[in-house]
Enzyme design. Structure first.
Site, PDB file in Angstrom:
ATOM      1  N   LEU A 293       0.734  -1.100  -0.079  1.00 25.92           N
ATOM      2  CA  LEU A 293      -0.293   0.321  -0.441  1.00 25.92           C
ATOM      3  C   LEU A 293       1.414   1.456  -0.150  1.00 25.92           C
ATOM      4  O   LEU A 293       2.250   0.973   0.393  1.00 25.92           O
ATOM      5  CB  LEU A 293      -0.852  -0.232   1.231  1.00 25.92           C
ATOM      6  CG  LEU A 293      -2.031  -1.196   1.271  1.00 25.92           C
ATOM      7  CD1 LEU A 293      -2.842  -0.975   2.700  1.00 25.92           C
ATOM      8  CD2 LEU A 293      -2.821  -0.989  -0.092  1.00 25.92           C
ATOM      9  N   ASP A 294       0.366   2.064  -0.842  1.00 23.79           N
ATOM     10  CA  ASP A 294       1.957   3.580  -1.139  1.00 23.79           C
ATOM     11  C   ASP A 294       1.809   3.780   0.767  1.00 23.79           C
ATOM     12  O   ASP A 294       0.925   4.112   1.135  1.00 23.79           O
ATOM     13  CB  ASP A 294       0.596   5.024  -1.874  1.00 23.79           C
ATOM     14  CG  ASP A 294       0.399   3.770  -3.060  1.00 23.79           C
ATOM     15  OD1 ASP A 294       0.836   3.621  -3.348  1.00 23.79           O
ATOM     16  OD2 ASP A 294      -0.361   4.694  -3.453  1.00 23.79           O
ATOM     17  N   PHE A 295       2.475   4.966   0.916  1.00 23.60           N
ATOM     18  CA  PHE A 295       2.107   5.693   2.099  1.00 23.60           C
ATOM     19  C   PHE A 295       1.283   5.836   2.935  1.00 23.60           C
ATOM     20  O   PHE A 295       1.416   6.087   3.961  1.00 23.60           O
ATOM     21  CB  PHE A 295       4.048   6.931   1.591  1.00 23.60           C
ATOM     22  CG  PHE A 295       4.269   7.835   3.582  1.00 23.60           C
ATOM     23  CD1 PHE A 295       5.140   6.886   3.354  1.00 23.60           C
ATOM     24  CD2 PHE A 295       3.983   8.912   3.061  1.00 23.60           C
ATOM     25  CE1 PHE A 295       5.935   7.663   5.097  1.00 23.60           C
ATOM     26  CE2 PHE A 295       4.336   9.495   4.646  1.00 23.60           C
ATOM     27  CZ  PHE A 295       4.910   9.157   5.085  1.00 23.60           C
TER      28      PHE A 295
END
Ligand code: URA
Length: 259
Positions: free
Chosen positions: A115-117
Site C-alpha cells: 500500500l502507498d505511504f
C-alpha cells in the site's frame, strides 16, 4: 493421527513441487532453476526433473542458500495507518510497516503486496512464500476493494469508464467494480474493486477520469475483510480465513504440515 496422514501425503515429493511450495518460484520456474544447475539436494546438483526429496531429511539449496517448506507458516493482517512505507527495512530510518507487526516472533514475515505511504487499511503479511506468490500472481486476479475520497463530482459516466477499463501508461485496466457512495458537492466517495495489483493503480485510474484521489483505504483483499480492526493493530488470520485465502491463491485450502 491426522498429522501422520498429512505426512504420508507430503513425502517424498518432486523437487520442483517442493521449491514451489517453499515459495521459491512457480513449478515451471523451479524446473528452470533445476535445469540451470542452481538447485542442490544434499550438496549434489539436481538437474533431473524426476528428482524426489523427503523434506524431513533432505537439504535443498538454491544458489547455495537453504530452502525450507513453510511449515507452521503464519499469515496476519495489519490495519495500516497513513505515514508508513510498505517495506521490511529502510536504510533511512523512516517509519515502515515492519515496525507495526511482530517480526521477531514470526521470522520471515513479509508484506503481501503493498500500500502507498498515505494509503490506509488492510495489508496482509505472511511467512508463506507460496501463498504470497499465489495471491500476487497476475493471472489469479485476486479482488482488492478500496474506498476512495476523490476530488470533484464523480458521475455515472466517469464510473462507467472505470468499470469498462481505462488505458494507463502500462496498458488497459481490467473491468473494475465501482459504486458511487456519495457524489459532490466538492468531493466524492466511491467503492472500487480491482482485480489486478499494478503500482498506484487506483490513484492512476481515478486521476485518469479527472478525479485525483484525496484519501485511499483498502477494505478487503480477496476473501479477507479488514472489519473493525483498529488502525495500527494486527491480528492473526483464523483457520477459515487462511483456507479461503489459500483457495483464492489457487492452493489447497488446507496447508499440509510436516510432522
Ligand atoms: N492503488 C493505489 O493507487 N494505491 C495503493 O496504495 C493501493 C492501490
Amino acid at each position: 493421527m491426522t498429522d501422520n496422514v498429512a505426512e504420508e501425503r507430503i513425502v517424498p515429493m518432486r523437487l520442483q513441487k517442493f521449491l514451489a511450495r517453499a515459495g521459491v518460484a512457480s513449478r515451471r520456474g523451479s524446473e528452470n532453476l533445476m535445469t540451470a544447475g542452481r538447485v542442490c539436494v544434499n550438496g549434489v546438483v539436481a538437474t533431473e526433473l524426476g528428482t524426489k526429496v523427503d523434506p524431513r531429511v533432505d537439504t535443498v539449496t538454491v544458489d547455495g542458500r537453504e530452502v525450507r517448506l513453510a511449515d507452521g507458516a503464519v499469515t496476519l493482517m495489519l490495519h495500516k495507518p497513513a505515514g508508513f512505507i510498505t517495506t521490511m527495512s529502510d536504510p533511512h530510518g523512516r517509519p515502515i510497516v515492519a515496525d507495526l507487526v511482530p517480526c521477531d516472533r514470526y521470522p520471515g514475515l513479509f508484506p503481501v503486496g503493498r500500500l502507498d505511504f498515505d494509503t490506509t487499511g488492510l495489508l496482509l503479511f505472511s511467512t508463506d512464500g507460496e501463498l504470497g506468490n499465489g495471491l500476487l500472481h497476475p493471472r489469479k486476479h485476486v479482488d482488492k476493494t478500496y474506498e476512495a475520497l476523490l476530488d470533484g463530482v464523480m458521475d455515472e459516466r466517469d464510473a462507467q469508464r472505470l468499470r469498462d477499463g481505462v488505458v494507463l501508461d502500462d496498458g488497459l485496466t481490467l473491468p473494475a467494480h465501482v459504486d458511487i457512495l456519495r457524489a459532490g458537492p466538492k468531493d466524492s466517495r466511491v467503492s472500487i474493486t480491482i482485480h489486478e495489483g499494478r503500482k498506484r493503480q487506483v490513484k492512476r485510474m481515478c486521476g485518469f477520469v479527472g478525479h485525483p484521489v484525496l484519501a485511499l483505504h483498502r477494505r478487503s483483499f480477496g476473501p479477507i475483510e479488514l472489519g473493525d480492526l483498529s488502525e495500527g493493530s494486527w491480528r492473526l488470520l483464523d483457520a477459515h480465513e487462511e483456507a479461503a485465502l489459500r483457495q483464492a491463491a489457487g492452493l489447497d485450502a488446507q496447508r499440509r504440515r510436516l510432522g
